[in-house]
Design a protein around this motif. Sequence first.
Motif, short mmCIF file in Angstrom:
data_model
loop_
_atom_site.label_atom_id
_atom_site.label_comp_id
_atom_site.label_asym_id
_atom_site.label_seq_id
_atom_site.Cartn_x
_atom_site.Cartn_y
_atom_site.Cartn_z
N PHE A 56 0.81 -1.22 0.00
CA PHE A 56 0.00 0.00 0.00
C PHE A 56 0.85 1.27 0.00
O PHE A 56 0.30 2.38 0.05
CB PHE A 56 -0.96 0.00 1.18
N GLY A 57 2.16 1.11 -0.08
CA GLY A 57 3.04 2.25 -0.22
C GLY A 57 3.44 2.48 -1.67
O GLY A 57 4.34 3.28 -1.96
N ILE A 58 2.76 1.78 -2.59
CA ILE A 58 3.00 1.90 -4.03
C ILE A 58 1.65 2.11 -4.72
O ILE A 58 0.69 1.36 -4.46
CB ILE A 58 3.69 0.63 -4.57
N ASP A 59 1.56 3.10 -5.59
CA ASP A 59 0.27 3.38 -6.23
C ASP A 59 0.03 2.44 -7.42
O ASP A 59 0.85 1.59 -7.75
CB ASP A 59 0.15 4.85 -6.64
N SER A 60 -1.12 2.61 -8.09
CA SER A 60 -1.52 1.70 -9.17
C SER A 60 -0.60 1.74 -10.38
O SER A 60 -0.53 0.80 -11.16
CB SER A 60 -2.95 2.02 -9.62
N HIS A 94 9.77 10.76 4.13
CA HIS A 94 8.43 11.32 4.01
C HIS A 94 7.62 10.46 3.06
O HIS A 94 8.13 9.99 2.04
CB HIS A 94 8.50 12.75 3.47
N GLY A 95 6.35 10.23 3.40
CA GLY A 95 5.52 9.46 2.49
C GLY A 95 4.16 9.12 3.05
O GLY A 95 3.75 9.60 4.12
N SER A 96 3.44 8.26 2.31
CA SER A 96 2.09 7.88 2.67
C SER A 96 1.83 6.43 2.26
O SER A 96 2.54 5.87 1.41
CB SER A 96 1.06 8.78 1.95
N PHE A 97 0.79 5.85 2.84
CA PHE A 97 0.24 4.58 2.39
C PHE A 97 -1.18 4.83 1.86
O PHE A 97 -1.83 5.81 2.22
CB PHE A 97 0.20 3.56 3.53
N LEU A 98 -1.66 3.96 0.98
CA LEU A 98 -2.95 4.16 0.35
C LEU A 98 -4.12 3.85 1.29
O LEU A 98 -5.23 4.36 1.08
CB LEU A 98 -3.05 3.27 -0.90
#
Length: 248
Positions: A56-60, A94-98
Amino acid sequence: MKQGNIASRCLLISLLLVAVVFSAFAGEKTVNLVSEVIEHFDDPPMYSWKLFPSKFGIDSSGKELWEMRYVRAWPNAIFRKSEEDPNRRSLGIHGSFLRKAYNYLEIVPGTGEGDDFTAVPIKFPGRIQLIDMWVWGSNYNYYLEAHVRDYLGMDHVLPLGDLNFIGWKNLSVNIPTAIPQQRPYPPIYQGLVLTKLVIWTRPEEKVDDFYIYFDQLKVLTDRFEERFDGDELAEDATVSEIWGSGTN
Protein backbone atom coordinates in the motif's frame (compact mmCIF):
# COMPACT_ATOMS: atom_id res chain seq x y z
CA MET A 1 42.57 -32.34 72.48
CA LYS A 2 40.44 -29.25 72.76
CA GLN A 3 43.22 -27.05 71.36
CA GLY A 4 43.68 -29.51 68.48
CA ASN A 5 40.00 -29.26 67.58
CA ILE A 6 40.18 -25.46 67.61
CA ALA A 7 43.26 -25.50 65.37
CA SER A 8 41.56 -27.89 62.95
CA ARG A 9 38.51 -25.71 62.77
CA CYS A 10 40.60 -22.58 62.15
CA LEU A 11 42.45 -24.35 59.35
CA LEU A 12 39.17 -25.47 57.79
CA ILE A 13 37.73 -21.94 57.96
CA SER A 14 40.90 -20.52 56.37
CA LEU A 15 40.71 -23.02 53.51
CA LEU A 16 37.05 -22.18 52.93
CA LEU A 17 37.83 -18.44 52.82
CA VAL A 18 40.63 -19.03 50.31
CA ALA A 19 38.27 -21.11 48.17
CA VAL A 20 35.60 -18.40 48.25
CA VAL A 21 38.06 -15.65 47.32
CA PHE A 22 39.59 -17.76 44.52
CA SER A 23 36.13 -18.57 43.19
CA ALA A 24 35.13 -14.89 43.22
CA PHE A 25 38.21 -13.82 41.27
CA ALA A 26 38.00 -16.77 38.88
CA GLY A 27 34.42 -15.80 38.02
CA GLU A 28 35.27 -12.23 37.04
CA LYS A 29 34.68 -11.34 33.41
CA THR A 30 36.86 -8.77 31.68
CA VAL A 31 35.01 -6.33 29.45
CA ASN A 32 35.92 -3.24 27.44
CA LEU A 33 32.66 -1.37 26.82
CA VAL A 34 32.77 1.42 24.25
CA SER A 35 30.13 3.42 22.38
CA GLU A 36 30.61 3.43 18.60
CA VAL A 37 28.72 5.28 15.87
CA ILE A 38 27.53 2.88 13.18
CA GLU A 39 25.94 5.51 10.91
CA HIS A 40 26.04 9.29 11.39
CA PHE A 41 23.86 10.06 8.31
CA ASP A 42 26.12 13.02 7.49
CA ASP A 43 27.24 14.07 4.01
CA PRO A 44 28.41 11.65 2.79
CA PRO A 45 26.73 8.91 4.85
CA MET A 46 28.72 5.85 5.88
CA TYR A 47 26.35 3.55 3.92
CA SER A 48 23.78 3.83 1.16
CA TRP A 49 20.16 3.43 2.29
CA LYS A 50 17.06 2.52 0.31
CA LEU A 51 13.35 2.43 1.14
CA PHE A 52 11.17 -0.62 0.46
CA PRO A 53 7.49 0.02 1.31
CA SER A 54 4.82 -2.69 1.60
CA LYS A 55 2.16 -2.96 -1.12
CA PHE A 56 0.00 0.00 0.00
CA GLY A 57 3.04 2.25 -0.22
CA ILE A 58 3.00 1.90 -4.03
CA ASP A 59 0.27 3.38 -6.23
CA SER A 60 -1.52 1.70 -9.17
CA SER A 61 1.09 2.94 -11.65
CA GLY A 62 3.90 1.32 -9.67
CA LYS A 63 5.20 4.59 -8.23
CA GLU A 64 6.50 4.44 -4.67
CA LEU A 65 4.81 6.95 -2.35
CA TRP A 66 7.93 7.42 -0.23
CA GLU A 67 11.03 9.59 -0.54
CA MET A 68 14.25 9.97 1.42
CA ARG A 69 16.59 12.97 1.81
CA TYR A 70 19.62 14.01 3.85
CA VAL A 71 18.66 17.27 5.54
CA ARG A 72 20.34 19.95 7.67
CA ALA A 73 18.68 18.93 10.94
CA TRP A 74 19.87 17.18 14.11
CA PRO A 75 19.02 16.80 17.82
CA ASN A 76 20.21 19.77 19.87
CA ALA A 77 20.79 17.38 22.76
CA ILE A 78 24.00 16.15 21.08
CA PHE A 79 24.91 18.98 18.66
CA ARG A 80 24.72 22.77 18.92
CA LYS A 81 21.73 24.43 17.30
CA SER A 82 24.04 26.51 15.09
CA GLU A 83 26.20 23.56 14.04
CA GLU A 84 29.41 24.69 12.31
CA ASP A 85 30.08 21.43 10.48
CA PRO A 86 28.74 22.00 6.93
CA ASN A 87 28.47 18.23 6.40
CA ARG A 88 26.16 17.62 9.36
CA ARG A 89 22.94 15.90 8.29
CA SER A 90 20.16 13.56 9.38
CA LEU A 91 18.16 11.10 7.30
CA GLY A 92 14.67 12.39 6.49
CA ILE A 93 11.83 10.16 5.30
CA HIS A 94 8.43 11.32 4.01
CA GLY A 95 5.52 9.46 2.49
CA SER A 96 2.09 7.88 2.67
CA PHE A 97 0.24 4.58 2.39
CA LEU A 98 -2.95 4.16 0.35
CA ARG A 99 -4.97 2.68 3.21
CA LYS A 100 -4.88 1.95 6.92
CA ALA A 101 -3.46 -1.44 7.85
CA TYR A 102 -0.34 -3.01 9.34
CA ASN A 103 1.78 -1.34 6.67
CA TYR A 104 5.55 -1.35 6.88
CA LEU A 105 8.49 0.57 5.47
CA GLU A 106 11.92 -1.09 5.33
CA ILE A 107 15.03 1.11 5.49
CA VAL A 108 17.82 -1.11 4.16
CA PRO A 109 21.60 -0.45 4.22
CA GLY A 110 23.84 -1.32 1.30
CA THR A 111 26.00 0.03 -1.50
CA GLY A 112 25.23 1.86 -4.75
CA GLU A 113 22.32 4.07 -5.69
CA GLY A 114 19.02 3.62 -7.52
CA ASP A 115 18.89 0.52 -9.71
CA ASP A 116 22.53 -0.22 -8.79
CA PHE A 117 21.70 -0.52 -5.09
CA THR A 118 22.74 -3.77 -3.42
CA ALA A 119 21.60 -4.61 0.11
CA VAL A 120 24.61 -5.22 2.36
CA PRO A 121 24.12 -5.76 6.11
CA ILE A 122 26.15 -3.59 8.49
CA LYS A 123 28.55 -5.63 10.62
CA PHE A 124 28.54 -4.55 14.26
CA PRO A 125 31.91 -4.31 16.04
CA GLY A 126 32.61 -6.53 19.04
CA ARG A 127 29.83 -8.12 21.06
CA ILE A 128 27.09 -5.52 21.18
CA GLN A 129 24.97 -5.01 24.27
CA LEU A 130 22.71 -2.17 23.13
CA ILE A 131 21.57 -0.37 19.96
CA ASP A 132 20.42 3.23 20.15
CA MET A 133 19.60 6.03 17.73
CA TRP A 134 18.03 9.48 17.72
CA VAL A 135 14.61 9.69 16.09
CA TRP A 136 12.41 12.70 15.34
CA GLY A 137 8.76 11.71 15.65
CA SER A 138 5.57 13.46 14.54
CA ASN A 139 3.24 11.73 17.04
CA TYR A 140 1.98 8.99 14.71
CA ASN A 141 1.04 5.74 16.42
CA TYR A 142 3.70 3.74 14.60
CA TYR A 143 6.64 1.71 15.94
CA LEU A 144 10.24 1.04 14.94
CA GLU A 145 12.22 -2.21 14.80
CA ALA A 146 15.86 -3.14 14.22
CA HIS A 147 16.44 -6.46 12.43
CA VAL A 148 19.73 -8.24 13.17
CA ARG A 149 21.23 -11.54 12.00
CA ASP A 150 23.56 -13.79 13.98
CA TYR A 151 26.47 -15.88 12.68
CA LEU A 152 24.18 -18.91 12.33
CA GLY A 153 22.05 -17.00 9.80
CA MET A 154 19.11 -16.56 12.19
CA ASP A 155 17.20 -13.26 12.05
CA HIS A 156 16.07 -11.49 15.20
CA VAL A 157 13.61 -8.58 15.56
CA LEU A 158 14.46 -5.99 18.23
CA PRO A 159 11.81 -3.38 19.18
CA LEU A 160 13.37 0.10 19.32
CA GLY A 161 10.11 1.64 20.50
CA ASP A 162 6.89 3.49 19.66
CA LEU A 163 6.95 6.62 17.51
CA ASN A 164 3.99 8.44 19.09
CA PHE A 165 6.06 11.39 20.36
CA ILE A 166 6.92 14.86 19.03
CA GLY A 167 10.47 16.02 18.34
CA TRP A 168 13.80 14.28 18.90
CA LYS A 169 14.02 11.29 21.25
CA ASN A 170 16.72 8.71 21.90
CA LEU A 171 15.41 5.16 21.32
CA SER A 172 17.34 2.08 22.42
CA VAL A 173 17.08 -1.67 22.85
CA ASN A 174 19.20 -4.14 24.83
CA ILE A 175 20.52 -7.20 23.00
CA PRO A 176 19.07 -10.40 24.55
CA THR A 177 21.73 -12.78 25.86
CA ALA A 178 19.93 -15.58 23.98
CA ILE A 179 21.22 -14.14 20.67
CA PRO A 180 24.58 -15.89 20.08
CA GLN A 181 27.61 -13.67 19.48
CA GLN A 182 30.32 -16.26 20.06
CA ARG A 183 30.97 -19.95 19.51
CA PRO A 184 33.18 -22.62 21.15
CA TYR A 185 35.55 -22.82 18.14
CA PRO A 186 38.04 -20.21 16.91
CA PRO A 187 37.49 -17.58 15.81
CA ILE A 188 35.37 -17.47 18.97
CA TYR A 189 33.86 -14.00 18.70
CA GLN A 190 31.16 -13.70 16.04
CA GLY A 191 29.47 -10.36 15.47
CA LEU A 192 25.89 -9.53 14.61
CA VAL A 193 24.85 -7.65 11.48
CA LEU A 194 22.06 -5.11 10.96
CA THR A 195 19.94 -6.09 7.96
CA LYS A 196 17.32 -3.30 8.13
CA LEU A 197 15.26 -0.86 10.14
CA VAL A 198 11.48 -1.27 9.83
CA ILE A 199 8.67 1.20 10.56
CA TRP A 200 5.23 -0.35 11.15
CA THR A 201 1.89 1.48 11.14
CA ARG A 202 -0.96 0.50 13.42
CA PRO A 203 -4.31 -0.01 11.64
CA GLU A 204 -6.18 2.65 13.63
CA GLU A 205 -3.67 5.41 12.80
CA LYS A 206 -3.81 7.64 9.73
CA VAL A 207 -1.24 6.87 7.02
CA ASP A 208 -0.87 10.09 5.00
CA ASP A 209 1.83 12.78 5.05
CA PHE A 210 4.17 11.04 7.52
CA TYR A 211 7.57 12.55 8.37
CA ILE A 212 10.42 11.03 10.37
CA TYR A 213 14.15 11.75 10.80
CA PHE A 214 17.03 9.52 11.96
CA ASP A 215 20.42 10.51 13.38
CA GLN A 216 23.40 8.92 15.16
CA LEU A 217 22.84 5.16 14.97
CA LYS A 218 25.16 3.78 17.68
CA VAL A 219 25.96 0.64 19.64
CA LEU A 220 27.37 -0.06 23.09
CA THR A 221 29.79 -2.90 22.50
CA ASP A 222 32.31 -5.06 24.34
CA ARG A 223 35.61 -4.77 22.47
CA PHE A 224 37.62 -7.06 24.78
CA GLU A 225 39.10 -10.13 23.11
CA GLU A 226 40.87 -12.77 25.16
CA ARG A 227 44.16 -13.71 23.52
CA PHE A 228 45.65 -17.19 23.36
CA ASP A 229 48.88 -18.72 22.05
CA GLY A 230 48.51 -18.97 18.28
CA ASP A 231 45.38 -16.80 18.06
CA GLU A 232 46.64 -15.29 14.81
CA LEU A 233 46.02 -18.66 13.12
CA ALA A 234 42.28 -18.11 13.61
CA GLU A 235 42.26 -14.68 11.93
CA ASP A 236 40.64 -14.49 8.47
CA ALA A 237 43.66 -12.78 6.90
CA THR A 238 46.05 -15.48 8.18
CA VAL A 239 43.75 -18.33 7.11
CA SER A 240 43.45 -16.80 3.63
CA GLU A 241 47.21 -16.32 3.39
CA ILE A 242 47.98 -19.92 4.39
CA TRP A 243 45.16 -21.78 2.71
CA GLY A 244 43.99 -19.44 -0.02
CA SER A 245 40.80 -20.66 -1.67
CA GLY A 246 41.25 -24.10 -0.14
CA THR A 247 42.20 -25.74 -3.41
CA ASN A 248 45.62 -27.04 -4.48
